[in-house]
Design a protein around this motif. Structure first.
Motif, PDB file in Angstrom:
ATOM      1  N   GLY A 147      60.810  51.750  42.991  1.00  0.00           N
ATOM      2  CA  GLY A 147      60.033  51.865  44.212  1.00  0.00           C
ATOM      3  C   GLY A 147      58.588  51.430  44.091  1.00  0.00           C
ATOM      4  N   LYS A 148      58.133  51.123  42.885  1.00  0.00           N
ATOM      5  CA  LYS A 148      56.744  50.706  42.691  1.00  0.00           C
ATOM      6  C   LYS A 148      56.609  49.215  42.975  1.00  0.00           C
ATOM      7  CE  LYS A 148      52.865  51.338  39.611  1.00  0.00           C
ATOM      8  NZ  LYS A 148      52.392  52.200  38.555  1.00  0.00           N
ATOM      9  N   LYS A 149      55.494  48.815  43.597  1.00  0.00           N
ATOM     10  CA  LYS A 149      55.236  47.400  43.821  1.00  0.00           C
ATOM     11  C   LYS A 149      55.016  46.718  42.470  1.00  0.00           C
ATOM     12  CE  LYS A 149      53.057  47.583  48.363  1.00  0.00           C
ATOM     13  NZ  LYS A 149      51.815  47.285  49.108  1.00  0.00           N
ATOM     14  N   LEU A 150      55.599  45.541  42.322  1.00  0.00           N
ATOM     15  CA  LEU A 150      55.472  44.813  41.062  1.00  0.00           C
ATOM     16  C   LEU A 150      54.014  44.517  40.736  1.00  0.00           C
ATOM     17  CD1 LEU A 150      56.727  43.409  38.614  1.00  0.00           C
ATOM     18  CD2 LEU A 150      56.969  41.358  40.043  1.00  0.00           C
ATOM     19  N   VAL A 151      53.211  44.153  41.720  1.00  0.00           N
ATOM     20  CA  VAL A 151      51.802  43.840  41.465  1.00  0.00           C
ATOM     21  C   VAL A 151      51.085  45.033  40.831  1.00  0.00           C
ATOM     22  CG1 VAL A 151      50.934  44.450  43.777  1.00  0.00           C
ATOM     23  CG2 VAL A 151      49.732  42.726  42.414  1.00  0.00           C
ATOM     24  N   LEU A 152      51.399  46.244  41.276  1.00  0.00           N
ATOM     25  CA  LEU A 152      50.784  47.446  40.711  1.00  0.00           C
ATOM     26  C   LEU A 152      51.325  47.749  39.327  1.00  0.00           C
ATOM     27  CD1 LEU A 152      50.684  49.687  43.906  1.00  0.00           C
ATOM     28  CD2 LEU A 152      48.797  48.410  42.852  1.00  0.00           C
ATOM     29  N   ALA A 153      52.615  47.516  39.134  1.00  0.00           N
ATOM     30  CA  ALA A 153      53.205  47.720  37.811  1.00  0.00           C
ATOM     31  C   ALA A 153      52.564  46.792  36.791  1.00  0.00           C
ATOM     32  CB  ALA A 153      54.718  47.484  37.867  1.00  0.00           C
ATOM     33  N   LEU A 154      52.355  45.545  37.176  1.00  0.00           N
ATOM     34  CA  LEU A 154      51.709  44.592  36.272  1.00  0.00           C
ATOM     35  C   LEU A 154      50.280  45.028  35.970  1.00  0.00           C
ATOM     36  CD1 LEU A 154      53.018  41.276  37.872  1.00  0.00           C
ATOM     37  CD2 LEU A 154      53.699  42.214  35.645  1.00  0.00           C
TER      38      LEU A 154
ATOM     39  N   SER B  14      37.836  37.129  39.722  1.00  0.00           N
ATOM     40  CA  SER B  14      38.143  38.566  39.717  1.00  0.00           C
ATOM     41  C   SER B  14      39.515  38.765  40.352  1.00  0.00           C
ATOM     42  CB  SER B  14      37.092  39.348  40.503  1.00  0.00           C
ATOM     43  OG  SER B  14      37.128  39.012  41.859  1.00  0.00           O
ATOM     44  N   ALA B  15      40.157  39.857  39.979  1.00  0.00           N
ATOM     45  CA  ALA B  15      41.517  40.124  40.453  1.00  0.00           C
ATOM     46  C   ALA B  15      41.596  40.293  41.960  1.00  0.00           C
ATOM     47  CB  ALA B  15      42.095  41.347  39.762  1.00  0.00           C
ATOM     48  N   GLY B  16      40.589  40.952  42.535  1.00  0.00           N
ATOM     49  CA  GLY B  16      40.614  41.278  43.957  1.00  0.00           C
ATOM     50  C   GLY B  16      40.803  42.770  44.141  1.00  0.00           C
ATOM     51  N   PRO B  17      40.767  43.240  45.384  1.00  0.00           N
ATOM     52  CA  PRO B  17      40.910  44.671  45.624  1.00  0.00           C
ATOM     53  C   PRO B  17      42.313  45.168  45.275  1.00  0.00           C
ATOM     54  CG  PRO B  17      40.885  43.471  47.702  1.00  0.00           C
ATOM     55  CD  PRO B  17      40.597  42.478  46.619  1.00  0.00           C
ATOM     56  N   ARG B  18      42.364  46.371  44.712  1.00  0.00           N
ATOM     57  CA  ARG B  18      43.656  46.929  44.309  1.00  0.00           C
ATOM     58  C   ARG B  18      44.555  47.106  45.527  1.00  0.00           C
ATOM     59  NH1 ARG B  18      46.318  49.541  40.160  1.00  0.00           N
ATOM     60  NH2 ARG B  18      47.707  51.217  40.800  1.00  0.00           N
ATOM     61  N   PRO B  19      45.784  46.563  45.441  1.00  0.00           N
ATOM     62  CA  PRO B  19      46.726  46.759  46.542  1.00  0.00           C
ATOM     63  C   PRO B  19      47.078  48.228  46.744  1.00  0.00           C
ATOM     64  CG  PRO B  19      47.426  44.963  45.122  1.00  0.00           C
ATOM     65  CD  PRO B  19      46.307  45.678  44.422  1.00  0.00           C
ATOM     66  N   ALA B  20      47.406  48.573  47.967  1.00  0.00           N
ATOM     67  CA  ALA B  20      47.829  49.944  48.273  1.00  0.00           C
ATOM     68  C   ALA B  20      49.198  50.194  47.655  1.00  0.00           C
ATOM     69  CB  ALA B  20      47.901  50.136  49.791  1.00  0.00           C
ATOM     70  N   ASP B  21      49.464  51.476  47.384  1.00  0.00           N
ATOM     71  CA  ASP B  21      50.766  51.861  46.800  1.00  0.00           C
ATOM     72  C   ASP B  21      51.902  51.599  47.746  1.00  0.00           C
ATOM     73  OD1 ASP B  21      49.643  52.663  44.431  1.00  0.00           O
ATOM     74  OD2 ASP B  21      49.375  54.728  45.101  1.00  0.00           O
TER      75      ASP B  21
ATOM     76  N   SER C 179      54.203  39.044  44.007  1.00  0.00           N
ATOM     77  CA  SER C 179      54.426  40.331  43.346  1.00  0.00           C
ATOM     78  C   SER C 179      54.040  41.508  44.233  1.00  0.00           C
ATOM     79  CB  SER C 179      53.689  40.384  42.008  1.00  0.00           C
ATOM     80  OG  SER C 179      52.296  40.274  42.176  1.00  0.00           O
ATOM     81  N   CYS C 180      53.209  41.280  45.238  1.00  0.00           N
ATOM     82  CA  CYS C 180      52.854  42.367  46.158  1.00  0.00           C
ATOM     83  C   CYS C 180      53.991  42.691  47.112  1.00  0.00           C
ATOM     84  CB  CYS C 180      51.582  42.032  46.933  1.00  0.00           C
ATOM     85  SG  CYS C 180      51.753  40.709  48.163  1.00  0.00           S
ATOM     86  N   GLN C 181      54.998  41.830  47.187  1.00  0.00           N
ATOM     87  CA  GLN C 181      56.125  42.037  48.092  1.00  0.00           C
ATOM     88  C   GLN C 181      57.396  42.447  47.367  1.00  0.00           C
ATOM     89  OE1 GLN C 181      55.742  41.828  51.650  1.00  0.00           O
ATOM     90  NE2 GLN C 181      53.725  42.067  50.729  1.00  0.00           N
ATOM     91  N   ILE C 182      57.361  42.466  46.046  1.00  0.00           N
ATOM     92  CA  ILE C 182      58.535  42.872  45.269  1.00  0.00           C
ATOM     93  C   ILE C 182      58.438  44.358  44.970  1.00  0.00           C
ATOM     94  CG2 ILE C 182      59.725  42.668  43.053  1.00  0.00           C
ATOM     95  CD1 ILE C 182      58.968  39.732  43.003  1.00  0.00           C
TER      96      ILE C 182
END
Length: 111
Positions: free
Chosen positions: A17-24, A104-111, A81-84
């Protein structure tokens, strides 16, 4: 738990259930996500090398089309990765990282 493997790098466990972008990001991969995970900038794209993640979302199709790179969706197995949502094992190769771009990476995506 699911195993995410970064091509040429490490593998780590990720809860379903975790977004791949956050997991990375949470596991030390400095992938770009310049729009904050809103499927607009395409900077968080990854090549899916293994795993059952072939279903592309409407938001992804629109983002790739808007950027004029929609051929990459199928030709190169690229996804945002933000959609996986992690729901099984996956092996990916991040395309744009802080290290490879100097941005820079950019703002942290929401959970």
């Amino acid at each position: 738990m699911n195993v995410v493997t970064v091509f040429g790098g490490e593998s780590f466990e990720v809860e379903t259930g975790k977004k791949l972008v956050l997991a990375l990001e949470d596991n030390g991969v400095n992938i770009l996500h310049r729009c904050g995970g809103n499927a607009k900038c395409t900077t968080c794209r990854v090549e899916v090398m293994a795993g059952g993640y072939q279903e592309v979302t409407h938001k992804e199709k629109k983002a790739f089309t808007d950027k004029g790179i929609d051929n990459l969706l199928h030709d190169d197995c690229l996804r945002l990765s933000c959609q996986i949502i992690v729901n099984g094992d996956i092996t990916v190769r991040p395309i744009l990282t802080v290290e490879s771009t100097g941005k820079s990476a950019g703002p942290r995506p929401a959970d």
